[in-house]
Design a protein around this motif. Structure first.
Motif, PDB file in Angstrom:
ATOM      1  N   ALA A 148       0.914  -1.087   0.222  1.00 24.84           N
ATOM      2  CA  ALA A 148      -0.099  -0.017  -0.074  1.00 24.84           C
ATOM      3  C   ALA A 148       1.012   1.144  -0.056  1.00 24.84           C
ATOM      4  CB  ALA A 148      -1.031   0.172   1.036  1.00 24.84           C
ATOM      5  N   SER A 149       0.511   2.125   0.818  1.00 25.84           N
ATOM      6  CA  SER A 149       1.400   3.378   0.998  1.00 25.84           C
ATOM      7  C   SER A 149       0.972   4.234   2.179  1.00 25.84           C
ATOM      8  CB  SER A 149       1.533   4.192  -0.450  1.00 25.84           C
ATOM      9  OG  SER A 149       1.953   5.464   0.022  1.00 25.84           O
ATOM     10  N   ILE A 150       1.709   5.123   2.584  1.00 20.33           N
ATOM     11  CA  ILE A 150       1.044   6.141   3.340  1.00 20.33           C
ATOM     12  C   ILE A 150       0.220   6.973   2.735  1.00 20.33           C
ATOM     13  CG2 ILE A 150       3.032   6.009   5.462  1.00 20.33           C
ATOM     14  CD1 ILE A 150       3.987   8.554   4.131  1.00 20.33           C
ATOM     15  N   ALA A 151       0.414   7.022   1.576  1.00 19.68           N
ATOM     16  CA  ALA A 151      -0.675   7.746   0.851  1.00 19.68           C
ATOM     17  C   ALA A 151      -1.919   7.214   0.654  1.00 19.68           C
ATOM     18  CB  ALA A 151      -0.255   7.852  -0.780  1.00 19.68           C
ATOM     19  N   GLY A 152      -2.170   5.968   1.060  1.00 19.74           N
ATOM     20  CA  GLY A 152      -3.634   5.276   1.482  1.00 19.74           C
ATOM     21  C   GLY A 152      -4.019   5.552   2.744  1.00 19.74           C
ATOM     22  N   ALA A 165      -5.936   9.540  -7.848  1.00 17.73           N
ATOM     23  CA  ALA A 165      -6.190   8.147  -8.177  1.00 17.73           C
ATOM     24  C   ALA A 165      -5.203   7.456  -7.499  1.00 17.73           C
ATOM     25  CB  ALA A 165      -6.043   7.919  -9.806  1.00 17.73           C
ATOM     26  N   TYR A 166      -3.946   7.639  -7.307  1.00 19.86           N
ATOM     27  CA  TYR A 166      -3.060   7.107  -6.336  1.00 19.86           C
ATOM     28  C   TYR A 166      -3.532   6.773  -5.136  1.00 19.86           C
ATOM     29  CZ  TYR A 166       1.375   5.465  -4.510  1.00 19.86           C
ATOM     30  OH  TYR A 166       2.493   4.789  -4.109  1.00 19.86           O
ATOM     31  N   ASN A 167      -3.794   7.722  -4.375  1.00 19.36           N
ATOM     32  CA  ASN A 167      -4.110   7.840  -3.101  1.00 19.36           C
ATOM     33  C   ASN A 167      -5.163   7.259  -2.856  1.00 19.36           C
ATOM     34  OD1 ASN A 167      -2.370  10.137  -3.361  1.00 19.36           O
ATOM     35  ND2 ASN A 167      -2.890  10.557  -1.065  1.00 19.36           N
ATOM     36  N   ALA A 195       2.925  -0.185   4.135  1.00 19.93           N
ATOM     37  CA  ALA A 195       2.537   1.331   4.074  1.00 19.93           C
ATOM     38  C   ALA A 195       4.099   2.028   3.911  1.00 19.93           C
ATOM     39  CB  ALA A 195       1.605   1.852   4.730  1.00 19.93           C
ATOM     40  N   PRO A 196       4.920   1.956   2.710  1.00 20.41           N
ATOM     41  CA  PRO A 196       6.055   2.645   3.023  1.00 20.41           C
ATOM     42  C   PRO A 196       5.647   4.186   2.826  1.00 20.41           C
ATOM     43  CG  PRO A 196       5.977   1.053   1.204  1.00 20.41           C
ATOM     44  CD  PRO A 196       4.485   1.121   1.628  1.00 20.41           C
ATOM     45  N   GLY A 197       6.511   4.904   3.414  1.00 24.88           N
ATOM     46  CA  GLY A 197       6.645   6.180   2.975  1.00 24.88           C
ATOM     47  C   GLY A 197       7.619   6.871   1.939  1.00 24.88           C
ATOM     48  N   PHE A 198       8.359   7.581   2.076  1.00 23.04           N
ATOM     49  CA  PHE A 198       9.035   8.007   0.757  1.00 23.04           C
ATOM     50  C   PHE A 198      10.243   7.399   0.479  1.00 23.04           C
ATOM     51  CE2 PHE A 198      11.953  10.059  -2.196  1.00 23.04           C
ATOM     52  CZ  PHE A 198      11.195  10.404  -2.931  1.00 23.04           C
ATOM     53  N   PHE A 199      10.585   6.634  -0.424  1.00 20.73           N
ATOM     54  CA  PHE A 199      11.847   5.779  -0.626  1.00 20.73           C
ATOM     55  C   PHE A 199      12.062   6.380  -2.323  1.00 20.73           C
ATOM     56  CE2 PHE A 199      12.383   2.059   1.965  1.00 20.73           C
ATOM     57  CZ  PHE A 199      11.219   2.310   2.763  1.00 20.73           C
ATOM     58  N   LYS A 202      12.181   4.963  -9.367  1.00 23.39           N
ATOM     59  CA  LYS A 202      11.797   5.447 -10.537  1.00 23.39           C
ATOM     60  C   LYS A 202      10.577   6.043 -10.560  1.00 23.39           C
ATOM     61  CE  LYS A 202      11.997   4.571 -15.394  1.00 23.39           C
ATOM     62  NZ  LYS A 202      12.133   3.424 -16.411  1.00 23.39           N
ATOM     63  N   MET A 203       9.548   5.656  -9.632  1.00 25.13           N
ATOM     64  CA  MET A 203       8.359   6.241  -9.648  1.00 25.13           C
ATOM     65  C   MET A 203       8.136   7.576  -8.826  1.00 25.13           C
ATOM     66  SD  MET A 203       4.924   4.765  -7.875  1.00 25.13           S
ATOM     67  CE  MET A 203       5.279   5.321  -6.245  1.00 25.13           C
ATOM     68  N   THR A 204       8.959   7.760  -7.850  1.00 28.41           N
ATOM     69  CA  THR A 204       9.172   8.956  -6.898  1.00 28.41           C
ATOM     70  C   THR A 204      10.256   9.870  -7.280  1.00 28.41           C
ATOM     71  OG1 THR A 204      10.662   7.894  -5.343  1.00 28.41           O
ATOM     72  CG2 THR A 204       8.343   7.711  -5.107  1.00 28.41           C
ATOM     73  N   LYS A 205      10.955   9.802  -8.734  1.00 29.70           N
ATOM     74  CA  LYS A 205      11.979  10.626  -9.063  1.00 29.70           C
ATOM     75  C   LYS A 205      11.510  11.974  -9.149  1.00 29.70           C
ATOM     76  CE  LYS A 205      15.526  10.293 -12.719  1.00 29.70           C
ATOM     77  NZ  LYS A 205      15.047  11.448 -13.468  1.00 29.70           N
ATOM     78  N   LYS A 218      12.460  15.940   6.448  1.00 32.21           N
ATOM     79  CA  LYS A 218      11.842  16.848   7.568  1.00 32.21           C
ATOM     80  C   LYS A 218      10.547  16.361   8.248  1.00 32.21           C
ATOM     81  CE  LYS A 218      12.081  21.243   6.379  1.00 32.21           C
ATOM     82  NZ  LYS A 218      12.678  22.541   5.732  1.00 32.21           N
ATOM     83  N   ARG A 219       9.678  15.649   7.106  1.00 33.71           N
ATOM     84  CA  ARG A 219       8.365  15.361   7.698  1.00 33.71           C
ATOM     85  C   ARG A 219       8.596  14.080   8.481  1.00 33.71           C
ATOM     86  NH1 ARG A 219       3.840  15.818   4.651  1.00 33.71           N
ATOM     87  NH2 ARG A 219       3.642  13.506   4.551  1.00 33.71           N
ATOM     88  N   ALA A 220       9.693  13.501   8.602  1.00 31.44           N
ATOM     89  CA  ALA A 220       9.602  12.301   9.644  1.00 31.44           C
ATOM     90  C   ALA A 220      10.260  12.626  10.859  1.00 31.44           C
ATOM     91  CB  ALA A 220      10.258  11.172   8.831  1.00 31.44           C
TER      92      ALA A 220
HETATM   93  O1  LIG Z   1       3.525   6.411  -2.084  1.00 28.31           O
HETATM   94  C1  LIG Z   1       4.210   7.064  -2.199  1.00 28.31           C
HETATM   95  O2  LIG Z   1       5.188   7.322  -3.237  1.00 28.31           O
HETATM   96  C2  LIG Z   1       4.759   7.808  -0.943  1.00 28.31           C
HETATM   97  O3  LIG Z   1       4.310   7.587   0.272  1.00 28.31           O
HETATM   98  C3  LIG Z   1       4.609   9.162  -1.208  1.00 28.31           C
HETATM   99  O4  LIG Z   1       3.027   9.573  -0.986  1.00 28.31           O
HETATM  100  C4  LIG Z   1       5.531  10.236  -0.123  1.00 28.31           C
HETATM  101  O5  LIG Z   1       5.441   9.636   0.960  1.00 28.31           O
HETATM  102  C5  LIG Z   1       4.953  11.500  -0.172  1.00 28.31           C
HETATM  103  O6  LIG Z   1       4.724  12.096  -1.561  1.00 28.31           O
HETATM  104  C6  LIG Z   1       5.727  12.372   0.770  1.00 28.31           C
HETATM  105  O7  LIG Z   1       5.339  13.740   0.513  1.00 28.31           O
END
Ligand SMILES: O=C(O)[C@H](O)[C@@H](O)[C@H](O)[C@H](O)CO
Ligand SMILES: NC(=O)c1ccc[n+]([C@@H]2O[C@H](COP(=O)([O-])OP(=O)(O)OC[C@H]3O[C@@H](n4cnc5c(N)ncnc54)[C@H](O)[C@@H]3O)[C@@H](O)[C@H]2O)c1
Length: 261
Positions: A148-152, A165-167, A195-199, A202-205, A218-220
């Protein structure tokens, strides 16, 4: 009673990992392979998969690859049939393949909505259904790990990426996890989500370029972003018998972001 070492051992276990060619999926593949699991990796591109298999082989991990576009329903049945043929059965299914798309909600293209939803949640349902029915339920054993993601777990605030859509899809992954856990516990199958945070990947580039590592860190509470080993412990926990009494749970691996935001 087994020792802790035995509880985390995956010798003799088999795993199918989607999106296993790079990023978080490859990290999870390393974790499971290092503990002895035999792996089949799947993702869209054969060339990426070949590289991943070679990388794992160098580390002494037995893996093979099957290319499949999981945004297409027709890809699911052949993938599961071939994976079962190669592995004999599937003990562990890691539903990790995922993608995102950014646009303001009011202008969000329906094609993008459908693509994200098809891959991020519909394919997870279809794969879990097929692997459950054909391998895990008959064998009364299974470990399903959904990424999942913390975005969920919450929406995006003003000024962040516009990824409706992602969230939404990741929120669906969270409750799909709980619901399937409720239905399949009686079959000896656990269903949990990471539920990963930011890693960086390629997707998060784009996010990394937009916001910068310092601002994301800083958010963490732990003041850092995830690295190439931070998901391994949680993935191994859910993949192994160390979690045989844990199901329907969502484990954030996020440096503490979701505890305070
Ligand atoms: O699913 C993801 O790609 C991540 O969890 C993002 O949601 C980041 O944590 C967020 O963008 C940080 O601001
Ligand atoms: N990187 C992060 O910060 C982060 C945070 C939370 C959750 N996640 C989730 O982790 C998972 C992996 O993402 P990542 O960051 O490693 O990104 P990535 O882009 O590096 O990896 C995505 C993987 O999914 C595969 N994939 C993409 N589209 C596919 C398709 N149509 N069919 C089959 N496979 C496809 C890719 O080939 C790749 O192996 C995703 O579900 C993502 O939402 C990532």
């Amino acid at each position: 009673m087994r020792t802790t070492k035995q509880l985390f051992d995956l010798t003799g276990k088999t795993a199918l990992i989607t999106g296993g060619s790079r990023g978080l999926g490859l990290q999870i593949a390393e974790a499971l392979g290092e503990q002895g699991a035999r792996l089949v990796l799947s993702s869209r591109k054969q060339s990426d998969l070949d590289e991943a298999v070679a990388h794992l082989k160098q580390r002494g991990i037995e893996a093979s690859a099957i290319a499949a576009d999981l945004s297409q329903e027709s890809a699911v049945a052949p993938l599961v049939a071939e994976a079962i043929k190669r592995l004999g059965h599937i003990d562990i299914l890691v539903n990790n393949a995922g993608a995102t798309w950014g646009a303001p909600a009011e202008d969000y293209p329906t094609e993008a909505w459908d693509k994200v939803m098809n891959l991020n949640i519909r394919s997870i349902f279809l794969l879990s259904q097929a692997v459950g029915k054909q391998s895990m339920i008959p064998r009364k054993y299974g470990r399903i790990i959904n990424v999942a993601s913390i975005a969920g777990l919450s929406g995006n605030g003003p000024g962040s990426m516009q990824t409706v859509a992602y969230n939404t899809s990741k929120g669906a992954v969270v409750n799909f996890t709980r619901t399937l856990a409720g239905e399949w516990g009686r079959h000896g199958i656990t269903v949990n989500a990471l539920a990963p945070g930011f890693f960086p990947s390629k997707m998060t580039k784009g996010v990394l370029e937009n916001f910068g590592e310092e601002n994301l860190a800083k958010r963490a509470p732990l003041q850092r972003i995830g690295d190439d080993e931070d998901l391994k412990g949680a993935a191994l926990l859910f993949a192994s018998d160390a979690s045989k009494h844990i199901t329907g749970q969502i484990l954030a691996v996020d440096g503490g972001v979701s505890a305070v935001h």
